[in-house]
Write a protein that holds these residues in place. Structure first.
Motif, PDB file in Angstrom:
ATOM      1  N   THR A 200     -42.015  -7.757 -24.247  1.00 48.94           N
ATOM      2  CA  THR A 200     -40.742  -7.029 -24.234  1.00 48.94           C
ATOM      3  C   THR A 200     -39.962  -7.242 -25.523  1.00 48.94           C
ATOM      4  O   THR A 200     -38.743  -7.310 -25.518  1.00 48.94           O
ATOM      5  N   SER A 201     -40.670  -7.330 -26.628  1.00 50.82           N
ATOM      6  CA  SER A 201     -39.984  -7.456 -27.911  1.00 50.82           C
ATOM      7  C   SER A 201     -39.399  -6.097 -28.299  1.00 50.82           C
ATOM      8  O   SER A 201     -39.773  -5.052 -27.754  1.00 50.82           O
ATOM      9  N   ARG A 202     -38.503  -6.127 -29.257  1.00 52.01           N
ATOM     10  CA  ARG A 202     -37.909  -4.885 -29.748  1.00 52.01           C
ATOM     11  C   ARG A 202     -38.995  -3.926 -30.245  1.00 52.01           C
ATOM     12  O   ARG A 202     -38.951  -2.732 -29.968  1.00 52.01           O
TER      13      ARG A 202
ATOM     14  N   LEU B 149     -31.103   4.526 -33.292  1.00 52.46           N
ATOM     15  CA  LEU B 149     -31.990   3.457 -32.845  1.00 52.46           C
ATOM     16  C   LEU B 149     -31.403   2.760 -31.618  1.00 52.46           C
ATOM     17  O   LEU B 149     -32.106   2.474 -30.639  1.00 52.46           O
ATOM     18  N   VAL B 150     -30.110   2.516 -31.657  1.00 58.95           N
ATOM     19  CA  VAL B 150     -29.448   1.882 -30.516  1.00 58.95           C
ATOM     20  C   VAL B 150     -29.520   2.795 -29.299  1.00 58.95           C
ATOM     21  O   VAL B 150     -29.810   2.349 -28.185  1.00 58.95           O
ATOM     22  N   ASP B 151     -29.286   4.093 -29.518  1.00 61.47           N
ATOM     23  CA  ASP B 151     -29.375   5.035 -28.397  1.00 61.47           C
ATOM     24  C   ASP B 151     -30.782   5.059 -27.809  1.00 61.47           C
ATOM     25  O   ASP B 151     -30.956   5.091 -26.589  1.00 61.47           O
ATOM     26  N   LEU B 152     -31.776   5.056 -28.699  1.00 60.32           N
ATOM     27  CA  LEU B 152     -33.154   5.114 -28.217  1.00 60.32           C
ATOM     28  C   LEU B 152     -33.477   3.891 -27.360  1.00 60.32           C
ATOM     29  O   LEU B 152     -33.995   4.024 -26.244  1.00 60.32           O
ATOM     30  N   ILE B 153     -33.152   2.720 -27.866  1.00 58.50           N
ATOM     31  CA  ILE B 153     -33.451   1.506 -27.097  1.00 58.50           C
ATOM     32  C   ILE B 153     -32.657   1.489 -25.794  1.00 58.50           C
ATOM     33  O   ILE B 153     -33.174   1.138 -24.729  1.00 58.50           O
TER      34      ILE B 153
ATOM     35  N   ASP C 272     -42.414   0.884 -29.684  1.00 62.84           N
ATOM     36  CA  ASP C 272     -43.769   1.441 -29.571  1.00 62.84           C
ATOM     37  C   ASP C 272     -43.885   2.270 -28.290  1.00 62.84           C
ATOM     38  O   ASP C 272     -44.494   3.347 -28.282  1.00 62.84           O
ATOM     39  N   PHE C 273     -43.309   1.738 -27.220  1.00 58.29           N
ATOM     40  CA  PHE C 273     -43.304   2.474 -25.956  1.00 58.29           C
ATOM     41  C   PHE C 273     -42.567   3.809 -26.146  1.00 58.29           C
ATOM     42  O   PHE C 273     -43.025   4.864 -25.692  1.00 58.29           O
ATOM     43  N   GLY C 274     -41.445   3.746 -26.851  1.00 58.91           N
ATOM     44  CA  GLY C 274     -40.670   4.963 -27.105  1.00 58.91           C
ATOM     45  C   GLY C 274     -41.450   5.977 -27.920  1.00 58.91           C
ATOM     46  O   GLY C 274     -41.348   7.183 -27.672  1.00 58.91           O
ATOM     47  N   ARG C 275     -42.232   5.504 -28.872  1.00 65.89           N
ATOM     48  CA  ARG C 275     -43.023   6.430 -29.681  1.00 65.89           C
ATOM     49  C   ARG C 275     -44.028   7.173 -28.803  1.00 65.89           C
ATOM     50  O   ARG C 275     -44.212   8.382 -28.918  1.00 65.89           O
ATOM     51  N   VAL C 276     -44.680   6.435 -27.897  1.00 64.84           N
ATOM     52  CA  VAL C 276     -45.665   7.073 -27.023  1.00 64.84           C
ATOM     53  C   VAL C 276     -44.982   8.085 -26.102  1.00 64.84           C
ATOM     54  O   VAL C 276     -45.466   9.213 -25.924  1.00 64.84           O
ATOM     55  N   VAL C 277     -43.844   7.688 -25.536  1.00 62.78           N
ATOM     56  CA  VAL C 277     -43.116   8.603 -24.646  1.00 62.78           C
ATOM     57  C   VAL C 277     -42.677   9.859 -25.408  1.00 62.78           C
ATOM     58  O   VAL C 277     -42.743  10.969 -24.888  1.00 62.78           O
TER      59      VAL C 277
END
Lengths: 73, 212
Positions: free
Chosen positions: B44-46, A14-18, B51-56
């Motif tokens: 820009t919340s966690r 999770l940390v890597d992803l963020i 959510d942005f990462g899921r779409v990407v």
């Protein structure tokens, strides 16, 4: 020796992803004009990064070595 | 405003029906941008970042994609079109490079590494010497790690990390098991090494050609 593969969703992953979502990816250089009212834009060199201020502050803080004030005492 | 998600080959998203998550498509030449048009500044919340990462991630599963850094916006579709035209060649090359690959991040630590700071408070000189020794050790470990994995990575990038060596590797999607075996072999070659890997990720760290 220790090798561990962390599945997506676990803490390190999770940390890597963020980290990669904020610190990786295509970066647009300053040839694009942003015009967003009432928003603090953070300029990093010529790169335009729209990020929450605490993320940028943490990033800057982490990139500096800890100060050793006791040496100056 | 236009919130950008990823760049993909134009022929991969030839119609709105093929754009994931209802995103808009703007193509110029061989490269297309996937975007969302919004009235308000993106939060820009966690959770928004994830959510942005899921779409990407969804986009990357559908084919080659260059993720755009979270929070990147342009003011109009016209500006986005100009951007695509000006950087099409660069992004076309990157899309060809990452096609069929995933990113795996390797975290490497060594129990035998010198501590970055002395155990007990000492002089400024001792502090600097400790930091220099830790840095030299990390550099040597980075060189050794990348040499050990180079046969399994198309490209690699060193990521910023303060107490470990962290490397992103671009690995053929079908070869992740052999890559992980190589990581295990590297870790086992010397006592005290501890390695954690994460992924597979979209190629976040390989959107630009390596320089220097």
């Amino acid at each position: 020796m220790s090798v561990e593969h962390v599945n997506v969703g676990e803490d390190v992953a999770l940390v890597d992803l963020i980290d990669r979502l904020i610190g990786g990816g295509v970066v647009l250089t300053g040839d694009i004009v942003l015009s967003i009212a009432d928003v603090d834009l953070v300029y990093v060199g010529l790169r335009l990064v729209l990020a929450p201020a605490h993320v940028v502050e943490d990033s800057v803080r982490l990139s500096r070595p800890p100060r050793r004030l006791e040496e100056r005492a | 405003m236009i919130v950008l998600y990823a760049l993909v080959p134009a022929d991969q998203v030839s119609s709105a029906a093929t754009a994931p998550d209802g995103l808009g498509i703007l193509a110029r030449g061989s490269v297309a941008a996937l975007y969302d048009e919004r009235e308000e500044v993106p939060s820009t919340s966690r959770q928004d970042i994830l959510d942005f990462g899921r779409v990407v991630n969804d986009i990357s599963k559908a084919g080659p994609a260059l993720p755009v850094r979270f929070g990147t916006v342009v003011e109009s579709l016209g500006a986005l079109g100009d951007l695509l035209e000006s950087r099409e060649a660069e992004w076309r090359e990157r899309l060809a490079t990452v096609a069929g690959h995933v990113e795996i991040v390797v975290h490497a630590q060594d129990a035998a590494a010198p501590a970055p700071t002395p155990a007990a408070p000492g002089s400024g000189r001792e502090y600097l010497m400790s930091r220099a020794a830790a840095r030299r050790h990390a550099e040597a470990m980075y060189d050794d790690l990348t040499a050990g994995l180079s046969a399994h990575c198309r490209e690699s990038r060193r990521l910023q990390a303060s107490e470990e060596v962290r490397v992103a590797c671009l690995v053929p999607a079908g070869d992740t098991e052999s890559f992980l075996a190589a990581v295990e072999s590297w870790a086992g070659a010397q006592q005290g090494r501890r390695v954690t890997t994460t992924g597979p990720w979209p190629p976040f760290s390989f959107t630009e050609k390596e320089t220097g």
